[in-house]
Scaffold this motif. Structure first.
Motif, PDB file in Angstrom:
ATOM      1  N   ILE A 169     -10.669  34.572  15.053  1.00  0.00           N
ATOM      2  CA  ILE A 169     -10.831  35.494  16.184  1.00  0.00           C
ATOM      3  C   ILE A 169      -9.479  35.735  16.853  1.00  0.00           C
ATOM      4  CG2 ILE A 169     -11.829  35.745  18.485  1.00  0.00           C
ATOM      5  CD1 ILE A 169     -14.287  34.284  17.520  1.00  0.00           C
ATOM      6  N   LYS A 170      -9.190  36.992  17.111  1.00  0.00           N
ATOM      7  CA  LYS A 170      -7.925  37.373  17.724  1.00  0.00           C
ATOM      8  C   LYS A 170      -8.142  37.679  19.201  1.00  0.00           C
ATOM      9  CE  LYS A 170      -4.131  40.714  17.456  1.00  0.00           C
ATOM     10  NZ  LYS A 170      -3.631  41.950  16.786  1.00  0.00           N
ATOM     11  N   MET A 171      -7.388  36.997  20.054  1.00  0.00           N
ATOM     12  CA  MET A 171      -7.468  37.202  21.494  1.00  0.00           C
ATOM     13  C   MET A 171      -6.331  38.118  21.953  1.00  0.00           C
ATOM     14  SD  MET A 171      -9.998  35.348  22.700  1.00  0.00           S
ATOM     15  CE  MET A 171     -10.976  33.869  22.412  1.00  0.00           C
ATOM     16  N   THR A 172      -6.645  39.043  22.854  1.00  0.00           N
ATOM     17  CA  THR A 172      -5.642  39.929  23.432  1.00  0.00           C
ATOM     18  C   THR A 172      -5.746  39.846  24.948  1.00  0.00           C
ATOM     19  OG1 THR A 172      -5.866  41.449  21.558  1.00  0.00           O
ATOM     20  CG2 THR A 172      -4.740  42.279  23.512  1.00  0.00           C
ATOM     21  N   TYR A 173      -4.601  39.681  25.622  1.00  0.00           N
ATOM     22  CA  TYR A 173      -4.592  39.501  27.069  1.00  0.00           C
ATOM     23  C   TYR A 173      -3.862  40.653  27.745  1.00  0.00           C
ATOM     24  CZ  TYR A 173      -5.760  34.788  25.585  1.00  0.00           C
ATOM     25  OH  TYR A 173      -6.351  33.707  24.986  1.00  0.00           O
ATOM     26  N   ALA A 174      -4.363  41.035  28.903  1.00  0.00           N
ATOM     27  CA  ALA A 174      -3.677  42.026  29.727  1.00  0.00           C
ATOM     28  C   ALA A 174      -2.557  41.327  30.494  1.00  0.00           C
ATOM     29  CB  ALA A 174      -4.674  42.674  30.691  1.00  0.00           C
ATOM     30  N   ASN A 175      -1.781  42.102  31.262  1.00  0.00           N
ATOM     31  CA  ASN A 175      -0.703  41.506  32.053  1.00  0.00           C
ATOM     32  C   ASN A 175      -1.249  40.520  33.074  1.00  0.00           C
ATOM     33  OD1 ASN A 175       1.286  42.965  30.721  1.00  0.00           O
ATOM     34  ND2 ASN A 175       1.151  44.692  32.133  1.00  0.00           N
ATOM     35  N   LYS A 176      -2.426  40.803  33.597  1.00  0.00           N
ATOM     36  CA  LYS A 176      -3.051  39.938  34.589  1.00  0.00           C
ATOM     37  C   LYS A 176      -4.125  39.121  33.893  1.00  0.00           C
ATOM     38  CE  LYS A 176      -5.354  40.144  39.135  1.00  0.00           C
ATOM     39  NZ  LYS A 176      -4.433  39.236  39.820  1.00  0.00           N
ATOM     40  N   THR A 177      -3.958  37.805  33.863  1.00  0.00           N
ATOM     41  CA  THR A 177      -4.916  36.941  33.163  1.00  0.00           C
ATOM     42  C   THR A 177      -5.711  36.043  34.094  1.00  0.00           C
ATOM     43  OG1 THR A 177      -3.261  35.194  32.827  1.00  0.00           O
ATOM     44  CG2 THR A 177      -3.443  36.889  31.107  1.00  0.00           C
ATOM     45  N   SER A 178      -5.399  36.038  35.395  1.00  0.00           N
ATOM     46  CA  SER A 178      -6.142  35.185  36.328  1.00  0.00           C
ATOM     47  C   SER A 178      -6.411  35.951  37.610  1.00  0.00           C
ATOM     48  CB  SER A 178      -5.369  33.898  36.625  1.00  0.00           C
ATOM     49  OG  SER A 178      -4.155  34.185  37.274  1.00  0.00           O
TER      50      SER A 178
END
Length: 396
Positions: free
Chosen positions: A67-76
């Motif tokens: 599974i590939k995870m992609t994060y935005a600039n804001k993660t929290s």
């Protein structure tokens, strides 16, 4: 041959019957699981409030490394998002609302299945935390079939929650207990210009505030053509453990001194060089008090005089902006001290020896002898006569 036809027809009719049955069932689900986590509530909250940690504890992600995870600039925090893509489908999640240290509300979507997700945290005995994870939503048609074949939504989703909660407990237990404190001794901290935001903060929320302020300082420096000249740091002007409050300046070192416009919430300053006792904390920020205690003991044992005009300085060598694992954090702590006073050396005056005709004790080079020069006597010049006024001005 007829038997095969009958078997095929039976299988087809069974599938149609199952499809009709599933289609007539409600697609709504509501699942809830709880577990006591062996970590403080603030630590658990910060862990769950950062999407970067989810791939390390959500069971479907842990069990399927493809599974590939992609994060935005804001993660929290509010508005944070992340996406995943795997063999079983695509999905995303967003944080809608948080109550600091107490709850997190999220919205999740996975191949047509939508859910409102809620985390609540409560203190228990011995500094542990009870975490309750709720999911409520509507299943897609395919997910209804899957859950129908595997014991229902509560069993399928509930198993995912139970495994994930166990992973949270295991991961946090390792991350919070893996740390080291080293007192490095007396050093000299060099001067540096910086930009800053200064305010009073709860000591427990300094790390959270740093994650908010530092990106603002970086954006300010980039917008104004400044270059960072080191890692962000925090100046503790005061540190009151009784009230749990500290006056702090969160700073970003820059390559030159500047002046900021009046009314700006970001100010400029200059850190003067100072003598300090340095300590290094490798690991979770929650062990800062132990680092402070060890360094204070070192200062007392070495009979070093602390500078009490301010508390200390922390350099975030590796922060949560750099790494997600708490065990990988590195914080350098500098406690100001009074410079060691070196007593001045008293030198006895040297007197010229009397001309007794004896040789001097130290050898000296003999100068060439010359004939004395005869000078013509000069008649003394008579002093001018004083006037009466001059006599009155004289004190004698």
């Amino acid at each position: 041959m007829k038997i095969l036809k009958y078997l095929f027809l039976f299988a087809l009719l069974s599938f149609v019957a199952l499809t009709v049955f599933v289609a007539t069932q409600k697609g709504d689900f509501s699942v809830e699981r709880s577990k006591v986590i062996n970590s403080p509530r603030a630590t658990v909250y910060n862990y769950l409030n950062d999407f970067r940690n989810y791939e390390d504890f959500e069971s479907w992600s842990v069990e399927d490394p493809s599974i590939k995870m992609t994060y935005a600039n804001k993660t929290s925090g509010n508005g944070a998002t992340f996406y995943w893509d795997g063999a079983d489908g695509k999905g995303n999640s967003i944080i809608l609302k948080t109550k600091d240290g107490e709850s997190i509300d999220q919205k999740m979507q996975f191949d047509g299945t939508e859910a409102d997700v809620n985390w609540t945290l409560k203190d228990t005995l011995n500094g542990k935390t009870k975490v309750t994870w709720k999911g409520k939503g509507t299943m897609s048609f395919l997910f209804k079939i899957y859950t129908a074949l595997h014991g229902g939504s509560d069993r399928v989703i509930g198993t995912i929650y139970e495994k994930s909660l166990a992973n949270i407990d295991k991961n946090l237990d390792y991350e919070t207990k893996t740390y080291a404190v080293t007192v490095d001794g007396v050093v000299k901290k060099t001067e540096t210009p910086y930009i800053k935001q200064t305010f009073t903060s709860e000591i427990a929320k300094v790390s959270k505030n740093a994650r908010i302020v530092i990106p603002k300082l970086i954006h300010f420096s980039e917008t104004n053509g400044l270059a960072a000249s080191g890692k962000p740091f925090i100046i503790y002007h005061t540190y009151d453990t009784k009230t749990g409050l500290a006056k702090i300046s969160i700073c970003l070192p820059i390559n030159k001194e500047i002046s900021t416009s009046s009314g700006s919430d970001i100010l400029a300053g200059k850190l003067n060089g100072f003598d300090a006792v340095k300590a290094t904390l490798n690991g979770d920020y929650s062990h800062r008090n132990e680092a402070i205690a060890k360094t204070t003991a070192y200062i007392n044992n070495q009979k070093i005089i602390p500078d009490l005009s301010w508390s200390h300085l922390e350099i975030l060598t590796l922060s949560k902006l750099d790494v997600k694992a708490s065990s990988k954090l590195v914080t350098e702590i500098y406690f100001p001290i009074k410079p060691k006073v070196v007593p001045a050396t008293v030198t006895e005056p040297i007197y010229a020896p009397e001309n007794t005709g004896e040789a001097p004790s130290e050898p000296r080079t003999e100068q060439p002898r010359t004939e004395p020069v005869k000078r013509k006597p000069v008649a003394p010049t008579p002093a001018p006569a004083q006037t009466p006024a001059q006599e009155e001005d004289s004190e004698f």
